[in-house]
Design a protein around this motif. Structure first.
Motif, PDB file in Angstrom:
ATOM      1  N   ILE A 160      46.742  44.393  56.212  1.00 29.69           N
ATOM      2  CA  ILE A 160      46.838  43.961  57.450  1.00 29.69           C
ATOM      3  C   ILE A 160      47.042  44.108  58.589  1.00 29.69           C
ATOM      4  O   ILE A 160      48.382  44.343  58.808  1.00 29.69           O
ATOM      5  CB  ILE A 160      46.181  42.094  57.166  1.00 29.69           C
ATOM      6  CG1 ILE A 160      47.668  41.808  57.055  1.00 29.69           C
ATOM      7  CG2 ILE A 160      45.140  41.858  56.098  1.00 29.69           C
ATOM      8  CD1 ILE A 160      47.528  39.910  57.244  1.00 29.69           C
TER       9      ILE A 160
ATOM     10  N   VAL B 111      49.430  42.853  52.228  1.00 29.86           N
ATOM     11  CA  VAL B 111      48.535  41.871  52.851  1.00 29.86           C
ATOM     12  C   VAL B 111      49.269  40.601  52.411  1.00 29.86           C
ATOM     13  O   VAL B 111      48.987  39.513  52.734  1.00 29.86           O
ATOM     14  CB  VAL B 111      47.059  41.338  52.371  1.00 29.86           C
ATOM     15  CG1 VAL B 111      47.297  41.848  50.579  1.00 29.86           C
ATOM     16  CG2 VAL B 111      46.444  40.034  52.652  1.00 29.86           C
TER      17      VAL B 111
ATOM     18  N   SER C  12      41.278  42.577  51.656  1.00 27.63           N
ATOM     19  CA  SER C  12      41.887  44.229  51.380  1.00 27.63           C
ATOM     20  C   SER C  12      43.471  43.819  50.971  1.00 27.63           C
ATOM     21  O   SER C  12      44.014  42.962  50.241  1.00 27.63           O
ATOM     22  CB  SER C  12      42.223  43.398  53.100  1.00 27.63           C
ATOM     23  OG  SER C  12      41.218  43.567  54.130  1.00 27.63           O
TER      24      SER C  12
ATOM     25  N   VAL D 196      39.744  38.408  54.882  1.00 25.18           N
ATOM     26  CA  VAL D 196      40.878  39.187  54.482  1.00 25.18           C
ATOM     27  C   VAL D 196      41.737  38.980  53.554  1.00 25.18           C
ATOM     28  O   VAL D 196      41.886  40.231  53.042  1.00 25.18           O
ATOM     29  CB  VAL D 196      40.981  39.402  55.957  1.00 25.18           C
ATOM     30  CG1 VAL D 196      42.380  40.536  56.265  1.00 25.18           C
ATOM     31  CG2 VAL D 196      40.690  40.099  57.366  1.00 25.18           C
TER      32      VAL D 196
END
Length: 322
Positions: free
Chosen positions: A226, A240, A223, A219
């Motif tokens: 998040i 993020v 990303s 992730v």
């Protein structure tokens, strides 16, 4: 300011559960319990959390595989949460989904070429030759040769099957792709290749992703923003880099403490949570995390905290920051 392509407002998805008796009481499993977020065009929102927190249900509800219990889902400003299957069909061209299991996502009786071009058949786009050509182009775009078109799913590895699913998701030129843990069933080396494909396709087609995963490193790599889910609720959401640099919610801190370090000589202080995850059939009152939280206060047992702004693009739902 970029265009907001997806808006989710106070989304709830409850599943009825009966005790098996004829006149028994019906309880409700609160898989998604009042969450809100937005995704800008060309960006990626990573949705993370433990297994069973409701993140996959969010993706399936957005795409219409689950009917919403309450709330609003807007795609490019249009409310799509209450649309039936017939009304939703034209939007299938703009919103696609890649599922977790690459094998069960493919019809074992159909050749790969047919599976990739099938969305064009359903929407009656182009002539047969044009559909075949597009299927070839998409397979080559994800790193597979066109001569694989006459093979069946069982003849491919897990990583190759997921590449086929990615190609099929791109067939209708969508704007939003919901990725439901698309790399969790793959080997680590194959994961890296598939993630690079996601990156390259996003840059080439200006795609927007909702990337659902429990792999924190994946992730972080993919990303822009998040959201961390716990027991059906978002407990922290934001940029993020900001959240990985400065996690605030005790649950987020515990998750991040479990990420292995790149240097094996560095020993991290692991936060070990005590207690069991409550059942979504009978969630605790107040903050859903209070029975496992090392910073629990009296108010945590009584009042469920709302998300509050702690920075320009950083929200957290915790009484510690009020």
């Amino acid at each position: 300011m970029s265009e907001v392509i997806l808006e989710v407002e106070n989304l709830k998805k409850y599943f009825p559960v009966t005790n098996g008796k004829l006149f028994g009481r019906t309880n409700y499993l609160k898989a998604v319990n009042d969450i809100s977020f937005t995704i800008e065009k060309g960006k990626t929102l990573g949705l993370i959390g433990e297994s069973g927190c409701g993140k996959s249900t969010v993706g399936k509800t957005i795409i219409g595989l689950n009917n919403i219990t309450d709330g609003v889902i807007k795609f490019k400003g249009k409310d799509i949460g209450s649309l039936n299957n017939k009304e939703m069909k034209p939007l299938r061209k703009d919103i696609q989904m890649i599922f977790q299991d690459p094998y069960s996502s493919l019809d074992p009786k159909k050749k790969i070429g047919y599976s990739v071009k099938e969305p064009l058949d359903i929407h009656n786009i182009g002539e047969e030759g044009e559909r075949q050509d597009k299927a070839r182009q998409l397979l080559e775009m994800v790193g597979l040769s066109y001569y694989y078109m006459n093979r069946y799913p069982h003849e491919f590895s897990g990583g190759q099957r997921q590449r086929i699913n990615i190609a099929r998701a791109l067939t209708l030129d969508p704007e939003l792709i919901i990725c439901d843990e698309p790399t969790s069933a793959l080997d680590v080396s194959i994961q890296a290749q598939v993630l690079n494909i996601f990156k390259q396709l996003q840059e080439k087609f200006d795609l927007t992703y909702l990337f659902i995963s429990h792999n924190l490193s994946v992730v972080k790599y993919l990303s822009d923003d998040i959201a961390i889910m716990y027991l059906g609720k978002i407990v922290e959401i934001g940029d993020v880099k900001e959240i990985y640099k400065n996690p605030l919610h005790p649950y987020t801190k515990a998750l991040f403490s479990a990420i292995p370090t790149e240097d094996p000589n560095i020993i991290k202080d692991r936060i070990n949570l005590k207690g069991e995850i409550p059942s979504p059939l009978n969630p605790p009152s107040g903050c859903k995390f209070h029975n496992r939280c090392p910073h629990k206060m009296k108010v945590c047992e009584e009042v469920d905290p709302n998300l509050i702004n702690v920075d320009v693009n950083h929200k957290v739902g915790c009484h510690l920051y009020k």
